[in-house]
Design a protein around this motif. Sequence first.
Motif, PDB file in Angstrom:
ATOM      1  N   MET A 107       0.834  -1.188   0.000  1.00 22.67           N
ATOM      2  CA  MET A 107       0.000   0.000   0.000  1.00 22.67           C
ATOM      3  C   MET A 107       0.873   1.243   0.000  1.00 22.67           C
ATOM      4  O   MET A 107       1.814   1.347   0.793  1.00 22.67           O
ATOM      5  CB  MET A 107      -0.893  -0.002   1.245  1.00 22.67           C
ATOM      6  N   VAL A 108       0.583   2.171  -0.910  1.00 24.67           N
ATOM      7  CA  VAL A 108       1.208   3.491  -0.848  1.00 24.67           C
ATOM      8  C   VAL A 108       0.087   4.531  -0.852  1.00 24.67           C
ATOM      9  O   VAL A 108      -0.985   4.315  -1.419  1.00 24.67           O
ATOM     10  CB  VAL A 108       2.197   3.740  -2.009  1.00 24.67           C
ATOM     11  N   TRP A 109       0.353   5.662  -0.203  1.00 22.93           N
ATOM     12  CA  TRP A 109      -0.673   6.669   0.044  1.00 22.93           C
ATOM     13  C   TRP A 109      -0.198   8.031  -0.449  1.00 22.93           C
ATOM     14  O   TRP A 109       0.935   8.423  -0.188  1.00 22.93           O
ATOM     15  CB  TRP A 109      -0.943   6.797   1.536  1.00 22.93           C
ATOM     16  N   ALA A 143      -1.496   9.508  -8.936  1.00 25.27           N
ATOM     17  CA  ALA A 143      -1.904   8.159  -8.534  1.00 25.27           C
ATOM     18  C   ALA A 143      -2.321   7.335  -9.744  1.00 25.27           C
ATOM     19  O   ALA A 143      -1.960   6.159  -9.873  1.00 25.27           O
ATOM     20  CB  ALA A 143      -3.038   8.229  -7.520  1.00 25.27           C
ATOM     21  N   ARG A 144      -3.077   7.936 -10.643  1.00 26.75           N
ATOM     22  CA  ARG A 144      -3.514   7.201 -11.841  1.00 26.75           C
ATOM     23  C   ARG A 144      -2.338   6.798 -12.706  1.00 26.75           C
ATOM     24  O   ARG A 144      -2.296   5.689 -13.247  1.00 26.75           O
ATOM     25  CB  ARG A 144      -4.502   8.058 -12.632  1.00 26.75           C
ATOM     26  N   ASP A 145      -1.369   7.693 -12.855  1.00 30.26           N
ATOM     27  CA  ASP A 145      -0.225   7.366 -13.702  1.00 30.26           C
ATOM     28  C   ASP A 145       0.647   6.290 -13.070  1.00 30.26           C
ATOM     29  O   ASP A 145       1.098   5.361 -13.756  1.00 30.26           O
ATOM     30  CB  ASP A 145       0.597   8.628 -13.978  1.00 30.26           C
ATOM     31  N   LEU A 146       0.874   6.380 -11.761  1.00 30.25           N
ATOM     32  CA  LEU A 146       1.646   5.332 -11.087  1.00 30.25           C
ATOM     33  C   LEU A 146       0.927   3.982 -11.181  1.00 30.25           C
ATOM     34  O   LEU A 146       1.562   2.945 -11.387  1.00 30.25           O
ATOM     35  CB  LEU A 146       1.878   5.702  -9.629  1.00 30.25           C
ATOM     36  N   GLY A 168       1.115  -1.230 -12.583  1.00 30.10           N
ATOM     37  CA  GLY A 168       0.115  -2.281 -12.437  1.00 30.10           C
ATOM     38  C   GLY A 168      -0.548  -2.296 -11.074  1.00 30.10           C
ATOM     39  O   GLY A 168      -0.920  -3.367 -10.568  1.00 30.10           O
ATOM     40  N   LEU A 169      -0.711  -1.125 -10.457  1.00 29.58           N
ATOM     41  CA  LEU A 169      -1.345  -1.036  -9.147  1.00 29.58           C
ATOM     42  C   LEU A 169      -2.849  -0.820  -9.293  1.00 29.58           C
ATOM     43  O   LEU A 169      -3.333  -0.350 -10.324  1.00 29.58           O
ATOM     44  CB  LEU A 169      -0.759   0.139  -8.346  1.00 29.58           C
ATOM     45  N   THR A 170      -3.570  -1.122  -8.249  1.00 31.34           N
ATOM     46  CA  THR A 170      -4.976  -0.742  -8.174  1.00 31.34           C
ATOM     47  C   THR A 170      -5.049   0.647  -7.562  1.00 31.34           C
ATOM     48  O   THR A 170      -4.427   0.907  -6.529  1.00 31.34           O
ATOM     49  CB  THR A 170      -5.772  -1.723  -7.288  1.00 31.34           C
ATOM     50  N   SER A 171      -5.762   1.553  -8.212  1.00 28.85           N
ATOM     51  CA  SER A 171      -5.859   2.911  -7.670  1.00 28.85           C
ATOM     52  C   SER A 171      -7.175   3.067  -6.909  1.00 28.85           C
ATOM     53  O   SER A 171      -8.217   2.561  -7.330  1.00 28.85           O
ATOM     54  CB  SER A 171      -5.754   3.959  -8.776  1.00 28.85           C
ATOM     55  N   ALA A 202      -6.028  -7.406  -0.856  1.00 25.42           N
ATOM     56  CA  ALA A 202      -6.012  -8.864  -1.004  1.00 25.42           C
ATOM     57  C   ALA A 202      -5.770  -9.262  -2.455  1.00 25.42           C
ATOM     58  O   ALA A 202      -5.291 -10.369  -2.730  1.00 25.42           O
ATOM     59  CB  ALA A 202      -7.326  -9.457  -0.508  1.00 25.42           C
ATOM     60  N   GLY A 203      -6.085  -8.352  -3.383  1.00 29.12           N
ATOM     61  CA  GLY A 203      -5.908  -8.656  -4.802  1.00 29.12           C
ATOM     62  C   GLY A 203      -4.646  -8.071  -5.405  1.00 29.12           C
ATOM     63  O   GLY A 203      -4.416  -8.213  -6.606  1.00 29.12           O
ATOM     64  N   GLY A 204      -3.825  -7.415  -4.619  1.00 30.04           N
ATOM     65  CA  GLY A 204      -2.595  -6.828  -5.144  1.00 30.04           C
ATOM     66  C   GLY A 204      -2.309  -5.477  -4.517  1.00 30.04           C
ATOM     67  O   GLY A 204      -3.042  -5.010  -3.652  1.00 30.04           O
ATOM     68  N   GLN A 205      -1.231  -4.844  -4.971  1.00 27.20           N
ATOM     69  CA  GLN A 205      -0.794  -3.589  -4.378  1.00 27.20           C
ATOM     70  C   GLN A 205      -1.705  -2.439  -4.797  1.00 27.20           C
ATOM     71  O   GLN A 205      -2.190  -2.379  -5.925  1.00 27.20           O
ATOM     72  CB  GLN A 205       0.640  -3.277  -4.778  1.00 27.20           C
TER      73      GLN A 205
END
Length: 204
Positions: free
Chosen positions: A1-3, A16-19, A24-27, A93-96
Amino acid sequence: MVWIGGGTSAGKTSIARDLARRYGLTSYHVDQHELEHARRRDARRHPAMEAWNARTLDEMWVDLPVEELVEATLAYSRERIELIAEDLRALAAGGQVVAEGFQLTPEAVAPLLESPRQAVWLLPTPSFQRETLLRRPHAWATPNLTRDPERAQANRSGRDALLVERFREQALAAGVRVIEVDASRPLTAVEAAVEAHFRPHLPV
């Protein structure tokens, strides 16, 4: 998790959207869950959220003194973090996940961090914040629903500027990172600084 937290109009959502796209993160965008969280609130556990939602737009944005508006916003954020954390536990639970939002305050998020490199707060200057907000098409959507749009907009701008200072104080107390945002550098440079800060917690 990053905030990613910070003031309004600081570039949190875009970064956040670009990262999320590049790594491959969930935003997770806190603003998109406003109505859902209002429905999930419990009057006994979330009295500040209850009071916030009970006010009319005039009572909130026209009648409330700016200092009280700041305190009401911070109290709302302290309670809402419980609902945000519930959402994020399910998503993680489904990824970062990269989470971003104005209501991710340093005092609310810092206790949830395993490392200070997991979070950053973007703090815009008042002039940058105001000019960026007023360029947005929806900037007057809420003020125009009040009996005094000019006062509502001024109160919102005043609140947002004061909150940036409160975020700075909270971040200093919690030992977490802030990045100043103004017109002297492009959003890409701010994003590069955020990415470098997050590096130990981003996928290789």
